[in-house]
Design an enzyme around this catalytic site. Structure first.
Site, PDB file in Angstrom:
ATOM      1  N   HIS A  50       1.060   5.071   1.104  1.00 43.07           N
ATOM      2  CA  HIS A  50       0.471   6.081   1.995  1.00 43.07           C
ATOM      3  C   HIS A  50       0.531   7.444   1.304  1.00 43.07           C
ATOM      4  O   HIS A  50       1.567   7.826   0.763  1.00 43.07           O
ATOM      5  CB  HIS A  50       1.292   6.209   3.283  1.00 43.07           C
ATOM      6  CG  HIS A  50       1.246   5.018   4.186  1.00 43.07           C
ATOM      7  ND1 HIS A  50       0.433   4.962   5.296  1.00 43.07           N
ATOM      8  CD2 HIS A  50       1.926   3.856   4.172  1.00 43.07           C
ATOM      9  CE1 HIS A  50       0.630   3.814   5.932  1.00 43.07           C
ATOM     10  NE2 HIS A  50       1.527   3.114   5.263  1.00 43.07           N
TER      11      HIS A  50
ATOM     12  N   HIS B 173       0.841  -1.210   0.000  1.00 53.04           N
ATOM     13  CA  HIS B 173       0.000   0.000   0.000  1.00 53.04           C
ATOM     14  C   HIS B 173       0.861   1.238   0.000  1.00 53.04           C
ATOM     15  O   HIS B 173       1.916   1.285   0.625  1.00 53.04           O
ATOM     16  CB  HIS B 173      -0.939   0.006   1.213  1.00 53.04           C
ATOM     17  CG  HIS B 173      -0.261  -0.268   2.509  1.00 53.04           C
ATOM     18  ND1 HIS B 173       0.049  -1.550   2.931  1.00 53.04           N
ATOM     19  CD2 HIS B 173       0.199   0.563   3.468  1.00 53.04           C
ATOM     20  CE1 HIS B 173       0.665  -1.494   4.101  1.00 53.04           C
ATOM     21  NE2 HIS B 173       0.776  -0.215   4.457  1.00 53.04           N
TER      22      HIS B 173
HETATM   23  P1  5GP Z   1       1.956   0.005   7.261  1.00 52.58           P
HETATM   24  O1  5GP Z   1       2.552   0.235   8.616  1.00 52.58           O
HETATM   25  O2  5GP Z   1       1.738  -1.453   6.967  1.00 52.58           O
HETATM   26  O3  5GP Z   1       2.683   0.741   6.165  1.00 52.58           O
HETATM   27  O4  5GP Z   1       0.557   0.721   7.318  1.00 52.58           O
HETATM   28  C1  5GP Z   1      -0.655   0.076   7.549  1.00 52.58           C
HETATM   29  C2  5GP Z   1      -1.670   1.163   7.691  1.00 52.58           C
HETATM   30  O5  5GP Z   1      -2.960   0.582   7.578  1.00 52.58           O
HETATM   31  C3  5GP Z   1      -1.614   1.876   9.047  1.00 52.58           C
HETATM   32  O6  5GP Z   1      -1.384   3.262   8.836  1.00 52.58           O
HETATM   33  C4  5GP Z   1      -2.972   1.578   9.676  1.00 52.58           C
HETATM   34  O7  5GP Z   1      -3.492   2.674  10.369  1.00 52.58           O
HETATM   35  C5  5GP Z   1      -3.820   1.213   8.472  1.00 52.58           C
HETATM   36  N1  5GP Z   1      -4.868   0.247   8.749  1.00 52.58           N
HETATM   37  C6  5GP Z   1      -4.704  -0.954   9.397  1.00 52.58           C
HETATM   38  N2  5GP Z   1      -5.867  -1.608   9.449  1.00 52.58           N
HETATM   39  C7  5GP Z   1      -6.796  -0.822   8.845  1.00 52.58           C
HETATM   40  C8  5GP Z   1      -8.197  -0.976   8.593  1.00 52.58           C
HETATM   41  O8  5GP Z   1      -8.824  -1.966   8.944  1.00 52.58           O
HETATM   42  N3  5GP Z   1      -8.810   0.032   7.928  1.00 52.58           N
HETATM   43  C9  5GP Z   1      -8.125   1.154   7.515  1.00 52.58           C
HETATM   44  N4  5GP Z   1      -8.846   2.099   6.881  1.00 52.58           N
HETATM   45  N5  5GP Z   1      -6.804   1.326   7.731  1.00 52.58           N
HETATM   46  C10 5GP Z   1      -6.148   0.353   8.393  1.00 52.58           C
END
Ligand code: 5GP
Ligand code: ZN
Length: 146
Positions: free
Chosen positions: A101, A99
């Site tokens: 951001h 993903h």
């Molecule tokens: P990572 O740390 O993997 O780059 O980011 C994962 C992101 O996904 C985090 O910023 C977290 O807040 C977001 N996230 C995790 N679970 C969910 C969810 O169920 N719904 C949404 N909308 N965001 C999520």
């Protein structure tokens, strides 16, 4: 993947606040934003790593992400945005569906990346570049034959 939270969002099994959707990507608000409007852009296909996302989809992710960044600036009182992608647990990836951001930023938003600045020793930069570019060329040549 049935146990992947983002695949479940794509399938409509878990709710999400959607911003944009097309044939290749989905964008929705991050549930725990750095700033309000923080958005995630994901490929509709499950990929754990950014490296396996097909070029058309990766390009769409970048295009949609940067346009969301511009829309956040134009519509809200933001000055800038970061595009951020964590590839792997050590890089901070928590959800193992790749993903991008989109983090809207303000001059005085109080958030700072903890960005250090190391220094290469004599000749180390060139040595690093030679090894890395050779490995990249070999990997890309291997993939083009597939
Ligand atoms: P990572 O740390 O993997 O780059 O980011 C994962 C992101 O996904 C985090 O910023 C977290 O807040 C977001 N996230 C995790 N679970 C969910 C969810 O169920 N719904 C949404 N909308 N965001 C999520
Ligand atoms: Zn997934």
């Amino acid at each position: 993947m049935s146990n992947c939270i983002f695949c479940r969002i794509i399938a409509g099994e878990i709710p999400a606040v959607k911003i944009y959707e097309d044939d290749l990507v989905l964008a929705f608000l991050d549930i725990s934003p750095i700033n309000f409007g923080h958005t995630l852009v994901i490929p509709k296909e499950h990929h754990e790593s950014s490296s396996t996302i097909p070029e058309a989809t990766a390009g769409r992710m970048f295009r949609v992400g940067s346009r969301i960044g511009i829309a956040l600036k134009r519509k809200f009182d933001y000055d800038a945005f970061n595009l951020h992608l964590a590839d792997g647990t050590a890089a901070g990836q928590v959800v193992m569906h790749a993903h991008l951001h989109v983090v809207p930023r303000g001059v005085e938003d109080g958030f700072r990346w903890n960005w250090r600045q190391l220094k290469y020793g004599e000749g180390e930069m060139q040595e690093f570049a030679e090894k890395l570019s050779a490995k990249l060329a070999a990997d890309l040549a291997g993939e083009s034959g597939k």
